[in-house]
Design an enzyme around this catalytic site. Sequence first.
Site, PDB file in Angstrom:
ATOM      1  N   SER A  24     -13.696   2.178  -7.596  1.00 20.08           N
ATOM      2  CA  SER A  24     -14.743   2.466  -8.579  1.00 20.08           C
ATOM      3  C   SER A  24     -14.263   3.505  -9.578  1.00 20.08           C
ATOM      4  O   SER A  24     -14.702   3.521 -10.730  1.00 20.08           O
ATOM      5  CB  SER A  24     -16.006   2.973  -7.872  1.00 20.08           C
ATOM      6  OG  SER A  24     -15.799   4.261  -7.311  1.00 20.08           O
ATOM      7  N   SER A  25     -13.345   4.365  -9.158  1.00 22.06           N
ATOM      8  CA  SER A  25     -12.862   5.412 -10.075  1.00 22.06           C
ATOM      9  C   SER A  25     -12.106   4.794 -11.244  1.00 22.06           C
ATOM     10  O   SER A  25     -12.372   5.109 -12.405  1.00 22.06           O
ATOM     11  CB  SER A  25     -12.005   6.440  -9.335  1.00 22.06           C
ATOM     12  OG  SER A  25     -10.887   5.835  -8.714  1.00 22.06           O
TER      13      SER A  25
ATOM     14  N   SER B 260     -25.105   8.464 -15.170  1.00 20.17           N
ATOM     15  CA  SER B 260     -24.744   7.320 -14.339  1.00 20.17           C
ATOM     16  C   SER B 260     -25.955   6.892 -13.547  1.00 20.17           C
ATOM     17  O   SER B 260     -26.696   7.741 -13.028  1.00 20.17           O
ATOM     18  CB  SER B 260     -23.619   7.706 -13.381  1.00 20.17           C
ATOM     19  OG  SER B 260     -23.535   6.751 -12.334  1.00 20.17           O
TER      20      SER B 260
ATOM     21  N   TYR C  26      -4.333  11.696   0.991  1.00 15.83           N
ATOM     22  CA  TYR C  26      -3.521  10.834   0.133  1.00 15.83           C
ATOM     23  C   TYR C  26      -2.353  11.644  -0.441  1.00 15.83           C
ATOM     24  O   TYR C  26      -1.196  11.212  -0.402  1.00 15.83           O
ATOM     25  CB  TYR C  26      -4.409  10.273  -0.983  1.00 15.83           C
ATOM     26  CG  TYR C  26      -3.738   9.267  -1.875  1.00 15.83           C
ATOM     27  CD1 TYR C  26      -3.879   7.910  -1.638  1.00 15.83           C
ATOM     28  CD2 TYR C  26      -2.983   9.667  -2.972  1.00 15.83           C
ATOM     29  CE1 TYR C  26      -3.284   6.984  -2.456  1.00 15.83           C
ATOM     30  CE2 TYR C  26      -2.385   8.745  -3.799  1.00 15.83           C
ATOM     31  CZ  TYR C  26      -2.537   7.403  -3.541  1.00 15.83           C
ATOM     32  OH  TYR C  26      -1.941   6.495  -4.366  1.00 15.83           O
TER      33      TYR C  26
ATOM     34  N   GLU D 240      -7.219  10.491 -14.235  1.00 18.74           N
ATOM     35  CA  GLU D 240      -7.528  10.624 -12.806  1.00 18.74           C
ATOM     36  C   GLU D 240      -6.699  11.746 -12.169  1.00 18.74           C
ATOM     37  O   GLU D 240      -7.203  12.533 -11.376  1.00 18.74           O
ATOM     38  CB  GLU D 240      -7.280   9.284 -12.091  1.00 18.74           C
ATOM     39  CG  GLU D 240      -7.597   9.347 -10.616  1.00 18.74           C
ATOM     40  CD  GLU D 240      -8.124   8.046 -10.020  1.00 18.74           C
ATOM     41  OE1 GLU D 240      -8.661   7.200 -10.757  1.00 18.74           O
ATOM     42  OE2 GLU D 240      -8.001   7.891  -8.799  1.00 18.74           O
TER      43      GLU D 240
ATOM     44  N   GLU E  89       0.833  -1.212   0.000  1.00 20.94           N
ATOM     45  CA  GLU E  89       0.000   0.000   0.000  1.00 20.94           C
ATOM     46  C   GLU E  89       0.867   1.262   0.000  1.00 20.94           C
ATOM     47  O   GLU E  89       1.868   1.333   0.711  1.00 20.94           O
ATOM     48  CB  GLU E  89      -0.884  -0.017   1.246  1.00 20.94           C
ATOM     49  CG  GLU E  89      -2.336   0.193   0.965  1.00 20.94           C
ATOM     50  CD  GLU E  89      -2.981  -0.882   0.104  1.00 20.94           C
ATOM     51  OE1 GLU E  89      -3.220  -0.614  -1.087  1.00 20.94           O
ATOM     52  OE2 GLU E  89      -3.248  -1.974   0.610  1.00 20.94           O
ATOM     53  N   HIS E  90       0.460   2.242  -0.828  1.00 16.75           N
ATOM     54  CA  HIS E  90       1.214   3.502  -0.988  1.00 16.75           C
ATOM     55  C   HIS E  90       2.636   3.220  -1.472  1.00 16.75           C
ATOM     56  O   HIS E  90       3.567   3.949  -1.145  1.00 16.75           O
ATOM     57  CB  HIS E  90       1.229   4.305   0.321  1.00 16.75           C
ATOM     58  CG  HIS E  90      -0.101   4.962   0.624  1.00 16.75           C
ATOM     59  ND1 HIS E  90      -0.366   6.280   0.357  1.00 16.75           N
ATOM     60  CD2 HIS E  90      -1.243   4.446   1.140  1.00 16.75           C
ATOM     61  CE1 HIS E  90      -1.611   6.570   0.725  1.00 16.75           C
ATOM     62  NE2 HIS E  90      -2.161   5.470   1.194  1.00 16.75           N
TER      63      HIS E  90
ATOM     64  N   GLY F 130     -16.332   5.009  -3.721  1.00 13.72           N
ATOM     65  CA  GLY F 130     -15.600   5.615  -2.620  1.00 13.72           C
ATOM     66  C   GLY F 130     -15.368   4.677  -1.458  1.00 13.72           C
ATOM     67  O   GLY F 130     -15.306   5.100  -0.309  1.00 13.72           O
TER      68      GLY F 130
ATOM     69  N   ASP G  29      -4.458   0.984  -9.465  1.00 12.61           N
ATOM     70  CA  ASP G  29      -5.860   0.657  -9.720  1.00 12.61           C
ATOM     71  C   ASP G  29      -6.135   0.404 -11.204  1.00 12.61           C
ATOM     72  O   ASP G  29      -6.814  -0.542 -11.577  1.00 12.61           O
ATOM     73  CB  ASP G  29      -6.764   1.796  -9.228  1.00 12.61           C
ATOM     74  CG  ASP G  29      -6.554   2.100  -7.760  1.00 12.61           C
ATOM     75  OD1 ASP G  29      -5.874   1.313  -7.076  1.00 12.61           O
ATOM     76  OD2 ASP G  29      -7.065   3.145  -7.296  1.00 12.61           O
TER      77      ASP G  29
HETATM   78  P1  ADP Z   1     -12.835   4.527  -5.072  1.00 11.32           P
HETATM   79  O1  ADP Z   1     -12.064   4.553  -6.344  1.00 11.32           O
HETATM   80  O2  ADP Z   1     -12.105   3.815  -3.986  1.00 11.32           O
HETATM   81  O3  ADP Z   1     -14.211   3.994  -5.237  1.00 11.32           O
HETATM   82  P2  ADP Z   1     -12.546   7.347  -5.351  1.00 11.32           P
HETATM   83  O4  ADP Z   1     -12.789   8.497  -4.437  1.00 11.32           O
HETATM   84  O5  ADP Z   1     -11.205   7.191  -5.952  1.00 11.32           O
HETATM   85  O6  ADP Z   1     -12.973   6.024  -4.571  1.00 11.32           O
HETATM   86  O7  ADP Z   1     -13.564   7.397  -6.569  1.00 11.32           O
HETATM   87  C1  ADP Z   1     -14.953   7.519  -6.357  1.00 11.32           C
HETATM   88  C2  ADP Z   1     -15.516   8.558  -7.316  1.00 11.32           C
HETATM   89  O8  ADP Z   1     -15.484   8.063  -8.660  1.00 11.32           O
HETATM   90  C3  ADP Z   1     -16.962   8.877  -7.055  1.00 11.32           C
HETATM   91  O9  ADP Z   1     -17.101   9.857  -6.041  1.00 11.32           O
HETATM   92  C4  ADP Z   1     -17.400   9.401  -8.405  1.00 11.32           C
HETATM   93  O10 ADP Z   1     -16.953  10.731  -8.612  1.00 11.32           O
HETATM   94  C5  ADP Z   1     -16.622   8.514  -9.364  1.00 11.32           C
HETATM   95  N1  ADP Z   1     -17.398   7.340  -9.778  1.00 11.32           N
HETATM   96  C6  ADP Z   1     -16.998   6.057  -9.709  1.00 11.32           C
HETATM   97  N2  ADP Z   1     -17.953   5.215 -10.170  1.00 11.32           N
HETATM   98  C7  ADP Z   1     -18.994   5.980 -10.551  1.00 11.32           C
HETATM   99  C8  ADP Z   1     -20.280   5.712 -11.101  1.00 11.32           C
HETATM  100  N3  ADP Z   1     -20.707   4.466 -11.349  1.00 11.32           N
HETATM  101  N4  ADP Z   1     -21.080   6.767 -11.376  1.00 11.32           N
HETATM  102  C9  ADP Z   1     -20.675   8.015 -11.123  1.00 11.32           C
HETATM  103  N5  ADP Z   1     -19.481   8.321 -10.600  1.00 11.32           N
HETATM  104  C10 ADP Z   1     -18.630   7.332 -10.313  1.00 11.32           C
HETATM  105 MG    MG Z   2     -10.256   5.536  -6.703  1.00 11.35          MG
END
Ligand code: ADP
Ligand code: MG
Length: 397
Positions: A130-131, A71, A233, A168, A37-38, A125, A180
Site C-alpha cells: 500500500s505504501s 485519507s 527489514y 519512501e 524476496e529481499h 501494512g 514495489d
Molecule cells: P505495505 O506497503 O506492505 O502495505 P508498509 O508498512 O510499507 O506496508 O506501508 C503501510 C503504510 O503506508 C501505512 O502504515 C501508512 O503509513 C501508509 N499508507 C498506505 N496507504 C495509505 C492510505 N490509503 N492512507 C493512509 N496511509 C497509507
Molecule cells: Mg510498503
Amino acid sequence: MELSTVPDALAGAFRDAFAEEPSGVWSAPGRVNLIGEHTDYNHGLCLPVAIPRRTYVAARRRDDRLVRILSRQVPGERTIPLDGLLQGSRGGWAAYAVGVLWALEQAGHRVGGLDVAVDGRVPLGSGLSSSAALECAVAVAAVDLFALEGFDGDEGRRALAQVCVRAENDVAGAPTGGMDQSASLLARRDTALLLDFDGDVAPRHVPFDLAAHGLSLLVMNTRAVHSLDDGQYGNRREECAAAVAELGVGSLRDMALADLDGSLRRLSSDLLRRRVRHVLTEIDRVTRTVAALEADDFAALPSLFEASHRSMRDDFEISCAELDTAVETARTAGALAARMTGGGFGGSAIAIVPASGVDDISSAVESAFSAKGFREPELFPVSAGGPAMREPWTGGR
Ligand code: ADP
Ligand code: MG
C-alpha cells in the site's frame, strides 16, 4: 463498493473537505511478488505482478507550497509545507505522499502545493505494498498536474519509480528496495514483471495469464502484524551488507551460485552464511520461474515456490506461524504452489490454485487459522493488473 464507483465517491470526499472540484483522479496498484524476496537491494532479480487492488487519489494544484491531504483510511486532515519537509517528523502516513513531491524536486522538477484526498483499497501494512501504491498514485498525479517531462514510457516510469523509492527511503524512513514502486508503475495486465536490479537493465514482461490455464492467484493476507520500518527489514539489509564486506564483492549478485559452498566458507558466521544462501538461491529461483512461465511449464512452479518459502523460513528467517500455516494449508488443500510474499514478518502469502478450488482452499485456510487462534485472514483471488494511471473520471455529478 464497486471499484468503478471509487473515483466518484473520492471526488465527493475531496469536495467536502476542500470545497472545490478535484482536477482528476489517479490510481496505482498494490502488488504481490511471485518470487525473489529481499533480492532487490542485493542487485538481484524479482518477479512481481500488480494486483487489481489500487490506491486512488483525487488532487488539485494549489497556488502556494502547502500540501493539504486526507485519507479515507486515517482520521484527520494534515497540512504540510513542502519546504523544510525533512526537518519535520519522519513518521506519519502523509510522508509517503508528500515525500514524492519532495523527491521530484530533488530530481530537478518544479512542483508546488496540492490538495489531495486518498482512498487506499490495498490493505495497509499487509505486504501488498500500500505504501508504494500511495506514492505512485501521487507521482502520476503530480506528473500530470505539473506537466512534468521525462516520465513517459517504460524508461520514464523507471525514473519515476526511483523518485518514489527516495520518498519512501528518505522521507517516510523505510529502507525498502525498488521492487514495489517498479511493479506499481511498470506492470502490465496478465504479465509478471521481471526486474533486474544489477545496473541499468530494462524490465521484462513475462506472460502470466493464469485464467487461460484454468488457474487463479489466491492472495492470503494473514493480518499478522507487520511493519517494514520496525527495524527487521533494515536488519536483513545490514546483514547482507556485512556479508558483501566480508566477501569483498560489489554485491551478492556478483557471487556465482556454482561457487556457493566456497563463498559460504569465507563468511565468519553461520547466520551470514544462511542469509547469503537465501539471496543466491532465491535469485536462481527467479530465473527458473521465468523460464518455466515462458515455456508454459506450470509443473515446475511447485518445487520452486516450496524451496523459496523454506529458504525464507529457515535461512532468511522472515516467516512466521501465520504465513507458514497459510502456505502449508493451501498446499494440502490442493494449491499447485504456495509461498509467503513481500518483506516478511507477517503480511501475505500467495498460492497458485485451480480456479475451481478457490473457495475450498480459502475455507481450509480460514479453518486452520481459526483452529490455531490466529486472526481471521483475508483471502481473495487476483489476476495480474495494470499500472498506475489517470482514472477515466471526468468530473462531478
Ligand atoms: P505495505 O506497503 O506492505 O502495505 P508498509 O508498512 O510499507 O506496508 O506501508 C503501510 C503504510 O503506508 C501505512 O502504515 C501508512 O503509513 C501508509 N499508507 C498506505 N496507504 C495509505 C492510505 N490509503 N492512507 C493512509 N496511509 C497509507
Ligand atoms: Mg510498503
